[in-house]
Write a protein that holds these residues in place. Sequence first.
Motif, short mmCIF file in Angstrom:
data_model
loop_
_atom_site.label_atom_id
_atom_site.label_comp_id
_atom_site.label_asym_id
_atom_site.label_seq_id
_atom_site.Cartn_x
_atom_site.Cartn_y
_atom_site.Cartn_z
N CYS A 53 0.82 -1.21 0.00
CA CYS A 53 0.00 0.00 0.00
C CYS A 53 0.85 1.27 0.00
CB CYS A 53 -0.99 -0.01 1.16
SG CYS A 53 -0.25 0.03 2.76
N CYS A 54 2.13 1.14 -0.34
CA CYS A 54 3.02 2.29 -0.43
C CYS A 54 3.67 2.34 -1.81
CB CYS A 54 4.12 2.19 0.63
SG CYS A 54 3.51 2.33 2.32
N PRO A 55 3.96 3.57 -2.30
CA PRO A 55 4.66 3.67 -3.58
C PRO A 55 6.06 3.08 -3.46
CG PRO A 55 4.36 5.85 -2.57
CD PRO A 55 3.72 4.84 -1.68
N PRO A 56 6.73 2.84 -4.58
CA PRO A 56 6.29 3.15 -5.95
C PRO A 56 5.33 2.07 -6.47
CG PRO A 56 8.48 2.18 -6.01
CD PRO A 56 8.11 2.31 -4.56
N PHE A 57 4.48 2.51 -7.40
CA PHE A 57 3.52 1.62 -8.04
C PHE A 57 3.87 1.51 -9.52
CE2 PHE A 57 1.18 3.80 -4.59
CZ PHE A 57 0.92 2.71 -3.79
N SER A 58 3.41 0.45 -10.15
CA SER A 58 3.70 0.28 -11.59
C SER A 58 2.81 1.18 -12.44
CB SER A 58 3.51 -1.18 -11.99
OG SER A 58 2.21 -1.60 -11.71
N GLY A 59 1.74 1.69 -11.90
CA GLY A 59 0.84 2.61 -12.61
C GLY A 59 0.19 3.51 -11.57
N CYS A 126 0.65 -0.55 5.76
CA CYS A 126 -0.55 -1.38 5.85
C CYS A 126 -0.54 -2.09 7.20
CB CYS A 126 -0.57 -2.39 4.70
SG CYS A 126 -1.99 -3.49 4.73
N ARG A 127 -1.67 -2.19 7.83
CA ARG A 127 -1.75 -2.85 9.13
C ARG A 127 -2.49 -4.19 9.07
NH1 ARG A 127 -0.63 2.19 9.57
NH2 ARG A 127 0.09 3.17 11.47
N GLU A 128 -2.75 -4.67 7.88
CA GLU A 128 -3.51 -5.91 7.74
C GLU A 128 -2.69 -7.15 8.08
OE1 GLU A 128 -6.73 -6.01 7.40
OE2 GLU A 128 -6.80 -3.85 7.20
N ASP A 145 -7.96 -8.18 -0.44
CA ASP A 145 -9.32 -7.68 -0.26
C ASP A 145 -9.45 -6.75 0.94
OD1 ASP A 145 -10.14 -9.11 -2.48
OD2 ASP A 145 -10.72 -10.86 -1.29
N ALA A 146 -8.53 -6.84 1.88
CA ALA A 146 -8.59 -6.01 3.09
C ALA A 146 -7.69 -4.77 3.00
CB ALA A 146 -8.18 -6.83 4.30
N MET A 147 -6.61 -4.84 2.22
CA MET A 147 -5.66 -3.74 2.13
C MET A 147 -6.29 -2.54 1.43
SD MET A 147 -3.25 -2.03 0.06
CE MET A 147 -3.04 -3.01 -1.38
N ARG A 148 -6.08 -1.36 1.99
CA ARG A 148 -6.54 -0.11 1.38
C ARG A 148 -5.39 0.89 1.41
NH1 ARG A 148 -9.85 -3.28 0.80
NH2 ARG A 148 -12.11 -3.10 0.62
#
Length: 190
Positions: A53-59, A126-128, A145-148
């Motif tokens: 849930c942290c950058p970097p992202f591919s898009g 992320c804390r999941e 499904d839980a990660m935001r």
Amino acid sequence: MQVMLPRSFRCGAYVAETVVCDLELSDCVSHFYRPQAVWRLCEGCNNYGSSYCCPPFSGEPCGEAFGRYDHFAFVVSKIEVNKSHIADGVDVAEMVVNAECKRIKGYLLEYERLTGGRALVGVGRCRECGEDCHRAEGLPCRCPDAMRLSLGAAGFDVTMMLRSLCGIELQWASAGTMTPYLVFASGLIF
């Protein structure tokens, strides 16, 4: 649909006043979406590149949502901490922000379910799954499904949003001190 949350929450450790700003998503994106600038700020963090849930992202992680939805609810909790209810040695900010994140996430996930939208709720890592995200090992996310994502990880300039929409200036503590208030910002694209 309007996102409605309790305006005030009190427990022994803290009091949170919550505000919801309803915006057109296109206005929010044009004024506050600054992914490259925001993600550059993330580069110095230990979670950068080590959590899904942290950058970097591919898009752009929210790019598909921008084309499907019209509304954005900006949810802000301004938190005053009652330190007399917290044991010595406890990381007060971490404890309180985690509790508020869990409280707000419950509401936003229900709205996400009702609207088919996308909640942006979280802060920092992320804390999941705890501390050991599989991203660092190149393995798939265990809780997709839980990660935001947080608003910042999604590319929104939270400091500018708080200042412009709520009149709140973020304050930063130095070692061993506490700011007069904490802020937890989240949102729902729907």
